[in-house]
Every structure is written in C-alpha cells, then in structure tokens.
Design a protein around this motif. Structure first.
Motif, mmCIF file in Angstrom:
data_model
loop_
_atom_site.group_PDB
_atom_site.id
_atom_site.type_symbol
_atom_site.label_atom_id
_atom_site.label_comp_id
_atom_site.label_asym_id
_atom_site.label_seq_id
_atom_site.Cartn_x
_atom_site.Cartn_y
_atom_site.Cartn_z
ATOM 1 N N GLY A 102 49.175 -38.566 -16.014
ATOM 2 C CA GLY A 102 50.173 -39.332 -16.418
ATOM 3 C C GLY A 102 51.264 -38.327 -16.278
ATOM 4 O O GLY A 102 51.156 -37.149 -16.334
ATOM 5 N N GLY A 103 52.617 -38.672 -16.460
ATOM 6 C CA GLY A 103 53.822 -37.934 -16.198
ATOM 7 C C GLY A 103 54.394 -37.576 -14.892
ATOM 8 O O GLY A 103 53.912 -38.324 -14.032
ATOM 9 N N GLN A 104 55.070 -36.862 -14.813
ATOM 10 C CA GLN A 104 55.570 -36.770 -13.596
ATOM 11 C C GLN A 104 54.976 -36.051 -12.380
ATOM 12 O O GLN A 104 53.647 -35.329 -12.808
ATOM 13 C CB GLN A 104 57.065 -35.501 -13.674
ATOM 14 C CG GLN A 104 58.033 -36.082 -14.671
ATOM 15 C CD GLN A 104 59.048 -35.105 -14.688
ATOM 16 O OE1 GLN A 104 59.140 -34.145 -14.303
ATOM 17 N NE2 GLN A 104 60.077 -35.495 -15.817
ATOM 18 N N GLY A 105 55.121 -36.128 -11.187
ATOM 19 C CA GLY A 105 54.326 -35.524 -10.145
ATOM 20 C C GLY A 105 53.195 -36.334 -9.687
ATOM 21 O O GLY A 105 52.879 -37.148 -10.504
ATOM 22 N N ASN A 106 52.708 -36.033 -8.329
ATOM 23 C CA ASN A 106 51.529 -36.907 -7.951
ATOM 24 C C ASN A 106 50.346 -35.992 -7.817
ATOM 25 O O ASN A 106 49.298 -36.321 -7.345
ATOM 26 C CB ASN A 106 52.009 -37.249 -6.695
ATOM 27 C CG ASN A 106 53.139 -38.286 -6.463
ATOM 28 O OD1 ASN A 106 53.313 -39.152 -7.483
ATOM 29 N ND2 ASN A 106 54.070 -37.497 -5.429
ATOM 30 N N VAL A 107 50.330 -34.745 -8.546
ATOM 31 C CA VAL A 107 49.156 -33.916 -8.335
ATOM 32 C C VAL A 107 48.727 -33.679 -9.768
ATOM 33 O O VAL A 107 49.721 -33.623 -10.498
ATOM 34 C CB VAL A 107 49.493 -32.575 -7.637
ATOM 35 C CG1 VAL A 107 49.521 -32.995 -6.040
ATOM 36 C CG2 VAL A 107 50.605 -31.912 -8.003
ATOM 37 N N CYS A 108 47.682 -32.858 -9.876
ATOM 38 C CA CYS A 108 47.088 -32.454 -11.056
ATOM 39 C C CYS A 108 47.891 -31.324 -11.724
ATOM 40 O O CYS A 108 47.976 -30.406 -10.973
ATOM 41 C CB CYS A 108 45.780 -32.267 -11.195
ATOM 42 S SG CYS A 108 44.911 -31.650 -12.569
ATOM 43 N N ALA A 109 48.366 -31.183 -12.954
ATOM 44 C CA ALA A 109 49.015 -30.149 -13.155
ATOM 45 C C ALA A 109 48.344 -28.787 -13.513
ATOM 46 O O ALA A 109 49.005 -27.767 -13.301
ATOM 47 C CB ALA A 109 49.835 -30.485 -14.821
ATOM 48 N N LYS A 110 47.150 -29.051 -13.649
ATOM 49 C CA LYS A 110 46.280 -27.624 -13.492
ATOM 50 C C LYS A 110 46.220 -26.939 -12.351
ATOM 51 O O LYS A 110 46.020 -25.589 -12.296
ATOM 52 C CB LYS A 110 44.846 -28.224 -13.666
ATOM 53 C CG LYS A 110 44.573 -28.857 -15.051
ATOM 54 C CD LYS A 110 44.696 -27.759 -16.280
ATOM 55 C CE LYS A 110 44.051 -28.468 -17.486
ATOM 56 N NZ LYS A 110 44.191 -27.626 -18.620
ATOM 57 N N ASN A 111 46.729 -27.526 -11.152
ATOM 58 C CA ASN A 111 46.594 -27.161 -9.947
ATOM 59 C C ASN A 111 48.093 -26.318 -9.393
ATOM 60 O O ASN A 111 48.302 -26.312 -8.258
ATOM 61 C CB ASN A 111 46.071 -27.675 -8.788
ATOM 62 C CG ASN A 111 44.734 -28.306 -9.174
ATOM 63 O OD1 ASN A 111 44.061 -27.450 -9.608
ATOM 64 N ND2 ASN A 111 44.276 -29.499 -8.674
ATOM 65 N N VAL A 112 49.220 -26.565 -10.339
ATOM 66 C CA VAL A 112 50.682 -26.410 -9.904
ATOM 67 C C VAL A 112 50.729 -24.816 -10.382
ATOM 68 O O VAL A 112 50.813 -24.728 -11.450
ATOM 69 C CB VAL A 112 51.525 -27.356 -10.607
ATOM 70 C CG1 VAL A 112 52.853 -26.922 -10.147
ATOM 71 C CG2 VAL A 112 51.147 -28.808 -10.168
ATOM 72 N N LEU A 113 50.876 -23.958 -9.261
ATOM 73 C CA LEU A 113 51.101 -22.620 -9.749
ATOM 74 C C LEU A 113 52.171 -22.333 -10.533
ATOM 75 O O LEU A 113 52.278 -21.467 -11.159
ATOM 76 C CB LEU A 113 51.358 -21.837 -8.096
ATOM 77 C CG LEU A 113 51.232 -20.376 -8.372
ATOM 78 C CD1 LEU A 113 50.103 -19.702 -8.850
ATOM 79 C CD2 LEU A 113 51.383 -19.701 -6.870
#
Length: 501
Positions: A253-264
């Motif tokens: 959930g939350g902002q963005g369409n990708v997993c936060a773990k993979n956001v550099l």
C-alpha cells in the motif's frame, strides 16, 4: 538478438504474449536509454502490466502505454516524505492466480463495509489458499525436480481424499482449519471438506493453537476419523522469498506502483537516516494528571532531538465515561495539543500518530476499525498540524521498512482460545509471534471472538511478512524476532498502569 525479440522473450518468461505493435512501441521508448538499462526498464514494464486489470495474457499496445505511464509516475514520486501513513481501507488485496501459479494484485474495486454471505466463505478460502501455497513452496513439501536427490519430503493430502478412502491410511499429513463443527468434537476442515479429528495422543509443537487457526496434522486415518500423532503450525515463508515470487509490485500500500524495497532512492534515504526514532506508547490515559506530567518530561527530553514519530495507542481515557466519552476524549486530546504546542521543534519535525483503542469513541470493535471521529479530533488538529489519526490496524512505511500496528488485547484472547496451551508458558511472546507469522494474519481467531469485516479481511493479512509488528496489547512488554520480523509490545504494568520512566 534484436531488442524486439528480447522483449518478446521476457514477456514469455512471465507467461505473457506481447503483440507486435506493443513490442515495437516499447522498443521506441527504450531506444533513447543506455543499453545497460534496458533490462531493468523491461522488467518494470512487465510488473506494471501484471498489475493492470487485463482479462487475457495477450498484451496490446494500449496496455504497454498504460504500464509505461505507471512506471514513469512511480519513478517521479516525491521523496521528501519518507514516512507514509497508509489508509488500511485502500490496502491492495493479493489473490492466487491459478493459471500463473502465483499471487497477484486483485483488481481495485469498491468494497462494501458489510459484505454478503459469499464474502464470509471467501474470507476463509483466501486465508487457506495463502497458507496452503506458502506450505507447498516450502522445501519439505515442494515436489523435487526431475533427477534431483530424493530427500525426505512430505506430501499434503486433501480431506476429500481421506473421506473417499475405505481402508486405513498411514503417514497422513493434512493442512486444514482447526474448528468445532459439533460442540466438544474437533474437526479439520479444508476447501474440500471436513474430517473428525482425534487429538487425544497428539504432540503439539511450538505455538498457540487456537480455534480457527490453520494447522498441519500428521497421523493416520481410519473409519472417518483422523488420529493426530503430531500437530504443528504451517511453516512460514521468508519475506525475501515471498517478494521474489510476487515480483516488483506494491503489495503493502501507499504511493507508487512498485515495491518500496526495490526503490534505490528509498534505500539510500534509509542509509542516510539510520538515527531515526519512533516513540511508541500504549494506553495513554490523558485524563490522568501523572500521565500528562510524564508526557511533558518525555517531550522535554526529545525536544532537542525530535524523533520521526510519536505513536500513541488508545485507550485515551482510564475508564469509560458513558455518554460523555466522546466529549471527554475531545477535551483530553485538545489538552495534549496545548502541551505539544509548547515544543515547537517537535510540533514541526515529528509526526503524532494516534491509533484508537477498544474503548475509544467510534463504531463497534469490528476490524479494521476507522480512525477516531473528526468531532473528537478537530481541537488537536487545529493546534498540531502533524497530528495523524489512523485506523486500527494501520500500516506505516518508513523508507523501505514495513510497519504494522495493531491495538487489541490479542495475546490474551489467543491464550484463552487455545486448544492446547504450551507447557513453557514463560515464553508466551515467542509462541504468540510464531503463530501470527505462520498464520500470515493478525487475528487467527473465531469471528465471534475477534470480529472482522468479511470483505476487508485482507487488511489484516501479513503476506509478505513485514519488518515490524507492534501489538499494543494490555500486557507485559516483549520483543521477539520471528521470520526476520520484529514483534513487540509496549510496556504495561500488570495493574494496567502505564510505566512512565
């Protein structure tokens, strides 16, 4: 190999077929970019396509265009607000896709608060499917590859197979829901049927085995009865394994369409903010003078080093005030706002998050529970701009760290509804944490013990396992680690008085 052929092959690896015009359009988007970045962007587009509400595995140019827009938007998300407070009622739902043999995000639809009768059956079916697929992926139950060494492995049997057997079946392993269809008689139920369960001589492994939790039963079957030799919880699945199977999608959930773990960018921000702090308190009785004095001391101590957030969990009054409950909570919160306003650095740099408790004003205690009513909170909102009133349970995302907060006396309820209570009762927190993680759910209890809105049960799911679970239970403090997840409870004295030290 040409770029177009490579794109087609990547989509095939994910069980998708891209049309020629779609592959050509994606080539045009990738050509201006460096070649070493092509693979990364193709994977992002594939993940975005899998999130779209498509009815076919044949991907058109329009679907590629929409996926590319989503990827571009996610890359341009605002990074200033590292702490995201997620609306629990908008949390994505994971559903198992039979054709692709993986969990995928369900299409976003408006869900009724009070569901229909089929929603109740779906609730238990979805819980079972999640636990069953996790168990099947475990190394002890996974089918060996052709030519691999034949280590000892277990095969799961369905209840339907047992009921159709006319002879004795030995070395049976069944995953099912532990329940009582007839008073005084336990049954094991899965998606194919229910079988009578004999627990007389069974050995229980670690965990709290409550009514309506899923268990693995090993034993033998004869004459319509499954005789259990051993009962254990289904094995957990490591968070990294779950995320690898899900792909780069935003399941939390939350902002963005990708997993936060993979956001550099979020990973870098997390490394730069290793000194961030969260202050968690439970049963903050604002009608007690001593509590307000200790809060002043607490704020004074943190005034020079503001934490990221103060998390206040209810109840916010020491006793129920009847018809005056809402007005008294409103007055108490307004007084807290006056106190916070005396510390401008905290007021500016810290978030103040309020999670409602069982006795706080609001609708009945059916979960997920909405935030405190605006009538109660408008006074403190005018004084503290960073005050956030959230649901129960709620989710927070700080950089890449996934946090779940649940204010309920869940440990006591699970202990009271145990079919078997552990012998080493001194280690109840470890038993509790293991049960919650293995069940992949915050409340593995009968619905009459802990009511849940049938259509919103996925809001209490713990799949994949988050990084931190805060169970603000009215009991002793504990901190334990299960399956790479920290499970903690803020301290309360046995008398119920908060320990303000």
């Amino acid at each position: 190999m040409s770029l177009k052929s490579h794109i087609t092959n990547v989509f095939k690896m994910h069980g998708l077929a891209i049309r020629s015009d779609g592959a050509k359009y994606l080539c045009e988007l990738l050509e201006p970019l460096p070649k070493d970045e092509h693979e990364e962007w193709i994977e992002k587009v594939v993940e975005a396509v899998q999130k779209l509400p498509i009815n076919s595995t044949m991907i058109s140019k329009d679907a590629i265009h929409k996926a590319a827009q989503d990827v571009s938007a996610s890359e341009n998300d605002d990074m200033e607000n590292l702490l995201q407070i997620i609306d629990i009622f908008k949390v994505p739902k994971l559903m198992y896709h039979i054709e692709r043999r993986k969990f995928m995000l369900a299409p976003t639809v408006a869900r009724n608060l009070h569901g229909d009768a089929p929603d109740k059956a779906t609730l238990f079916r979805d819980r079972y499917t999640m636990v069953y697929q996790r168990t099947c992926n475990h190394e002890l139950f996974r089918r060996p590859a052709v030519g691999a060494n034949e280590d000892k492995r277990f095969g799961l049997m369905k209840v339907e197979f047992l009921l159709g057997s006319s002879s004795r079946q030995d070395d049976v392993v069944v995953l099912g829901l532990l329940t009582q269809l007839v008073e005084g008689q336990h049954h094991l139920e899965d998606d194919t049927g229910a079988v009578t369960l004999n627990l007389t001589n069974s050995k229980f492994h670690t965990g709290l085995f409550t009514q309506n939790c899923f268990v693995l039963v090993e034993g033998w079957y004869e004459d319509g009865v499954l005789h259990a030799n051993a009962v254990g919880l289904p094995p957990p699945e490591t968070p990294n394994s779950t995320r690898a199977l899900l792909g780069n999608v935003n399941y939390f959930g939350g902002q963005g369409n990708v997993c936060a773990k993979n956001v550099l960018k979020l990973q870098q921000a997390e490394q730069e903010n290793q000194e961030s702090m969260f202050v968690v308190m439970s049963d903050v009785w604002l009608d007690k003078i001593k509590v307000m004095e200790k809060l002043r001391t607490l704020f004074t101590g943190y005034a020079q080093f503001p934490p990221t957030a103060f998390i206040f969990c209810g109840n916010f009054l020491s006793a129920c005030h009847g018809s005056q409950q809402a007005a008294d909570v409103r007055q108490a919160l307004s007084a807290l706002g006056d106190l916070i306003a005396e510390f401008p650095d905290l007021q500016t740099n810290s978030k103040f998050i309020f999670v409602p408790g069982p006795s706080d004003p609001g609708p009945s205690n059916i979960f997920p529970r909405p935030p405190l009513p605006k009538y109660v909170t408008d006074g403190i909102r005018r004084k503290v701009s960073n005050a956030e009133f959230v649901s129960n349970p709620c989710r927070l995302l700080y950089c890449t760290q996934e946090i779940v907060i649940f204010r309920e006396n869940i440990v006591a309820k699970m202990c009271r509804n145990c079919v078997y209570f552990p012998n080493n009762s001194d280690d109840i927190p470890a038993h509790f944490a293991k049960t919650m993680i293995c069940q992949a759910h915050l409340a593995p209890l009968p619905l009459h013990v802990l009511p849940v809105y049938w259509g919103l049960d996925h809001c209490l799911a713990l799949h994949p396992t988050p990084d931190l679970i805060i169970t603000a239970d009215k009991g002793d403090a504990f901190t334990t680690v299960q399956n790479q997840c920290i499970v903690m409870n803020p301290y309360l004295q046995p008398s119920g008085q908060p320990n303000w030290r």
